[in-house]
Scaffold this motif. Structure first.
Motif, PDB file in Angstrom:
ATOM      1  N   SER A 108      23.426  30.222  35.098  1.00 56.04           N
ATOM      2  CA  SER A 108      24.514  30.791  35.903  1.00 56.04           C
ATOM      3  C   SER A 108      25.525  31.423  34.953  1.00 56.04           C
ATOM      4  O   SER A 108      25.949  30.808  33.984  1.00 56.04           O
ATOM      5  CB  SER A 108      25.181  29.693  36.738  1.00 56.04           C
ATOM      6  OG  SER A 108      26.245  30.233  37.504  1.00 56.04           O
ATOM      7  N   ARG A 109      25.864  32.657  35.236  1.00 60.04           N
ATOM      8  CA  ARG A 109      26.779  33.409  34.364  1.00 60.04           C
ATOM      9  C   ARG A 109      28.052  33.738  35.128  1.00 60.04           C
ATOM     10  O   ARG A 109      28.034  33.929  36.350  1.00 60.04           O
ATOM     11  CB  ARG A 109      26.109  34.693  33.881  1.00 60.04           C
ATOM     12  CG  ARG A 109      24.833  34.454  33.102  1.00 60.04           C
ATOM     13  CD  ARG A 109      24.102  35.743  32.831  1.00 60.04           C
ATOM     14  NE  ARG A 109      22.772  35.484  32.275  1.00 60.04           N
ATOM     15  CZ  ARG A 109      22.512  35.448  30.984  1.00 60.04           C
ATOM     16  NH1 ARG A 109      23.468  35.663  30.120  1.00 60.04           N
ATOM     17  NH2 ARG A 109      21.283  35.202  30.555  1.00 60.04           N
ATOM     18  N   ASN A 110      29.146  33.833  34.401  1.00 54.44           N
ATOM     19  CA  ASN A 110      30.449  34.089  35.001  1.00 54.44           C
ATOM     20  C   ASN A 110      30.952  35.473  34.566  1.00 54.44           C
ATOM     21  O   ASN A 110      30.946  35.794  33.377  1.00 54.44           O
ATOM     22  CB  ASN A 110      31.435  33.013  34.579  1.00 54.44           C
ATOM     23  CG  ASN A 110      32.772  33.144  35.283  1.00 54.44           C
ATOM     24  OD1 ASN A 110      33.715  33.698  34.749  1.00 54.44           O
ATOM     25  ND2 ASN A 110      32.834  32.638  36.510  1.00 54.44           N
ATOM     26  N   TYR A 111      31.355  36.267  35.547  1.00 52.94           N
ATOM     27  CA  TYR A 111      31.838  37.613  35.266  1.00 52.94           C
ATOM     28  C   TYR A 111      33.239  37.824  35.850  1.00 52.94           C
ATOM     29  O   TYR A 111      33.574  37.256  36.909  1.00 52.94           O
ATOM     30  CB  TYR A 111      30.896  38.654  35.883  1.00 52.94           C
ATOM     31  CG  TYR A 111      29.583  38.791  35.164  1.00 52.94           C
ATOM     32  CD1 TYR A 111      28.520  37.935  35.424  1.00 52.94           C
ATOM     33  CD2 TYR A 111      29.393  39.795  34.211  1.00 52.94           C
ATOM     34  CE1 TYR A 111      27.325  38.054  34.766  1.00 52.94           C
ATOM     35  CE2 TYR A 111      28.181  39.923  33.553  1.00 52.94           C
ATOM     36  CZ  TYR A 111      27.157  39.059  33.836  1.00 52.94           C
ATOM     37  OH  TYR A 111      25.958  39.184  33.173  1.00 52.94           O
ATOM     38  N   TRP A 112      34.006  38.666  35.160  1.00 53.70           N
ATOM     39  CA  TRP A 112      35.344  39.058  35.627  1.00 53.70           C
ATOM     40  C   TRP A 112      35.374  40.541  35.966  1.00 53.70           C
ATOM     41  O   TRP A 112      34.745  41.352  35.281  1.00 53.70           O
ATOM     42  CB  TRP A 112      36.390  38.797  34.542  1.00 53.70           C
ATOM     43  CG  TRP A 112      36.694  37.351  34.301  1.00 53.70           C
ATOM     44  CD1 TRP A 112      36.106  36.528  33.383  1.00 53.70           C
ATOM     45  CD2 TRP A 112      37.658  36.558  34.996  1.00 53.70           C
ATOM     46  NE1 TRP A 112      36.643  35.277  33.472  1.00 53.70           N
ATOM     47  CE2 TRP A 112      37.615  35.262  34.442  1.00 53.70           C
ATOM     48  CE3 TRP A 112      38.564  36.819  36.021  1.00 53.70           C
ATOM     49  CZ2 TRP A 112      38.436  34.221  34.881  1.00 53.70           C
ATOM     50  CZ3 TRP A 112      39.386  35.792  36.461  1.00 53.70           C
ATOM     51  CH2 TRP A 112      39.320  34.508  35.896  1.00 53.70           C
ATOM     52  N   GLY A 113      36.135  40.878  36.988  1.00 54.75           N
ATOM     53  CA  GLY A 113      36.416  42.272  37.267  1.00 54.75           C
ATOM     54  C   GLY A 113      37.478  42.794  36.317  1.00 54.75           C
ATOM     55  O   GLY A 113      38.071  42.048  35.537  1.00 54.75           O
ATOM     56  N   GLN A 114      37.734  44.109  36.399  1.00 55.68           N
ATOM     57  CA  GLN A 114      38.669  44.744  35.475  1.00 55.68           C
ATOM     58  C   GLN A 114      40.119  44.539  35.879  1.00 55.68           C
ATOM     59  O   GLN A 114      41.025  44.781  35.090  1.00 55.68           O
ATOM     60  CB  GLN A 114      38.370  46.257  35.373  1.00 55.68           C
ATOM     61  CG  GLN A 114      38.942  47.105  36.511  1.00 55.68           C
ATOM     62  CD  GLN A 114      38.127  47.057  37.799  1.00 55.68           C
ATOM     63  OE1 GLN A 114      37.152  46.294  37.923  1.00 55.68           O
ATOM     64  NE2 GLN A 114      38.512  47.876  38.765  1.00 55.68           N
ATOM     65  N   GLY A 115      40.341  44.073  37.098  1.00 59.49           N
ATOM     66  CA  GLY A 115      41.701  43.841  37.569  1.00 59.49           C
ATOM     67  C   GLY A 115      42.240  45.021  38.347  1.00 59.49           C
ATOM     68  O   GLY A 115      41.937  46.178  38.027  1.00 59.49           O
ATOM     69  N   THR A 116      43.020  44.725  39.362  1.00 59.01           N
ATOM     70  CA  THR A 116      43.668  45.775  40.151  1.00 59.01           C
ATOM     71  C   THR A 116      45.124  45.353  40.421  1.00 59.01           C
ATOM     72  O   THR A 116      45.388  44.197  40.749  1.00 59.01           O
ATOM     73  CB  THR A 116      42.913  46.034  41.469  1.00 59.01           C
ATOM     74  OG1 THR A 116      43.489  47.152  42.155  1.00 59.01           O
ATOM     75  CG2 THR A 116      42.914  44.826  42.394  1.00 59.01           C
ATOM     76  N   GLN A 117      46.025  46.293  40.226  1.00 54.33           N
ATOM     77  CA  GLN A 117      47.452  45.989  40.347  1.00 54.33           C
ATOM     78  C   GLN A 117      47.876  45.972  41.811  1.00 54.33           C
ATOM     79  O   GLN A 117      47.583  46.904  42.571  1.00 54.33           O
ATOM     80  CB  GLN A 117      48.283  47.022  39.592  1.00 54.33           C
ATOM     81  CG  GLN A 117      49.785  46.841  39.714  1.00 54.33           C
ATOM     82  CD  GLN A 117      50.286  45.622  38.969  1.00 54.33           C
ATOM     83  OE1 GLN A 117      49.921  45.378  37.820  1.00 54.33           O
ATOM     84  NE2 GLN A 117      51.150  44.831  39.627  1.00 54.33           N
ATOM     85  N   VAL A 118      48.579  44.902  42.175  1.00 56.18           N
ATOM     86  CA  VAL A 118      49.209  44.804  43.488  1.00 56.18           C
ATOM     87  C   VAL A 118      50.705  44.666  43.258  1.00 56.18           C
ATOM     88  O   VAL A 118      51.147  43.744  42.562  1.00 56.18           O
ATOM     89  CB  VAL A 118      48.682  43.604  44.297  1.00 56.18           C
ATOM     90  CG1 VAL A 118      49.507  43.404  45.562  1.00 56.18           C
ATOM     91  CG2 VAL A 118      47.215  43.808  44.634  1.00 56.18           C
ATOM     92  N   THR A 119      51.469  45.586  43.818  1.00 51.85           N
ATOM     93  CA  THR A 119      52.923  45.555  43.674  1.00 51.85           C
ATOM     94  C   THR A 119      53.556  45.516  45.060  1.00 51.85           C
ATOM     95  O   THR A 119      53.281  46.386  45.897  1.00 51.85           O
ATOM     96  CB  THR A 119      53.427  46.786  42.918  1.00 51.85           C
ATOM     97  OG1 THR A 119      52.806  46.837  41.627  1.00 51.85           O
ATOM     98  CG2 THR A 119      54.943  46.724  42.742  1.00 51.85           C
ATOM     99  N   VAL A 120      54.371  44.494  45.283  1.00 54.12           N
ATOM    100  CA  VAL A 120      55.059  44.338  46.569  1.00 54.12           C
ATOM    101  C   VAL A 120      56.542  44.571  46.322  1.00 54.12           C
ATOM    102  O   VAL A 120      57.217  43.766  45.671  1.00 54.12           O
ATOM    103  CB  VAL A 120      54.822  42.946  47.163  1.00 54.12           C
ATOM    104  CG1 VAL A 120      55.460  42.859  48.559  1.00 54.12           C
ATOM    105  CG2 VAL A 120      53.334  42.636  47.231  1.00 54.12           C
ATOM    106  N   SER A 121      57.032  45.680  46.839  1.00 50.58           N
ATOM    107  CA  SER A 121      58.418  46.061  46.574  1.00 50.58           C
ATOM    108  C   SER A 121      58.903  47.031  47.630  1.00 50.58           C
ATOM    109  O   SER A 121      58.137  47.842  48.158  1.00 50.58           O
ATOM    110  CB  SER A 121      58.520  46.707  45.187  1.00 50.58           C
ATOM    111  OG  SER A 121      59.831  47.188  44.958  1.00 50.58           O
ATOM    112  N   SER A 122      60.188  46.950  47.923  1.00 49.44           N
ATOM    113  CA  SER A 122      60.782  47.888  48.866  1.00 49.44           C
ATOM    114  C   SER A 122      61.377  49.093  48.124  1.00 49.44           C
ATOM    115  O   SER A 122      61.929  49.997  48.742  1.00 49.44           O
ATOM    116  CB  SER A 122      61.860  47.192  49.703  1.00 49.44           C
ATOM    117  OG  SER A 122      62.821  46.574  48.864  1.00 49.44           O
TER     118      SER A 122
END
Length: 122
Positions: A108-122
């Motif tokens: 069993s191998r473990n992989y990570w995604g590259q990441g995606t930015q989530v910004t919550v702001s008004s």
């Protein structure tokens, strides 16, 4: 080998919603657990939610009732529906997958995604 590709991040106002996707591709034999982590500036990466191959889920207390994880096994994809977003949800979100490759079904191998930015702001 396998690869994870994330999509769906962006800028949203407080109270808004976003849906993240993470698709796994490559010589995949099977996928076990799939998860979403996040890392805010100056903080450690933390587990947000996880779903097993049987569909069992768990959530961080901070997102319970607001976030929902799901998976489409036919598409090797995991989703994160995020509702009622708060400024403190701002972070880079990473998917994480445990899978088995066709060329080595005993590991069993473990992989990570590259990441995606989530910004919550008004």
């Amino acid at each position: 080998q396998a690869h994870l590709v994330e999509s769906g991040g962006g800028l949203v106002q407080p109270g808004g919603s976003l849906r993240l996707s993470c698709a796994a591709s490559g010589s995949i034999s099977s996928i076990n657990a799939m998860a979403w982590y996040r890392q805010a500036p100056g903080k450690q990466r933390e587990l947000v939610t996880r779903i097993t191959s049987a569909g069992n889920t768990n959530y961080a207390d901070s997102v319970k009732g607001r976030f929902t994880i799901s998976r489409d096994n036919a598409k090797n994809t995991v989703y994160l529906q995020m509702n009622s977003l708060k400024p403190e949800d701002t972070a880079v979100y990473y998917c994480n997958v445990d899978l088995v490759l066709m060329e080595d079904i005993w590991t069993s191998r473990n992989y990570w995604g590259q990441g995606t930015q989530v910004t919550v702001s008004s």
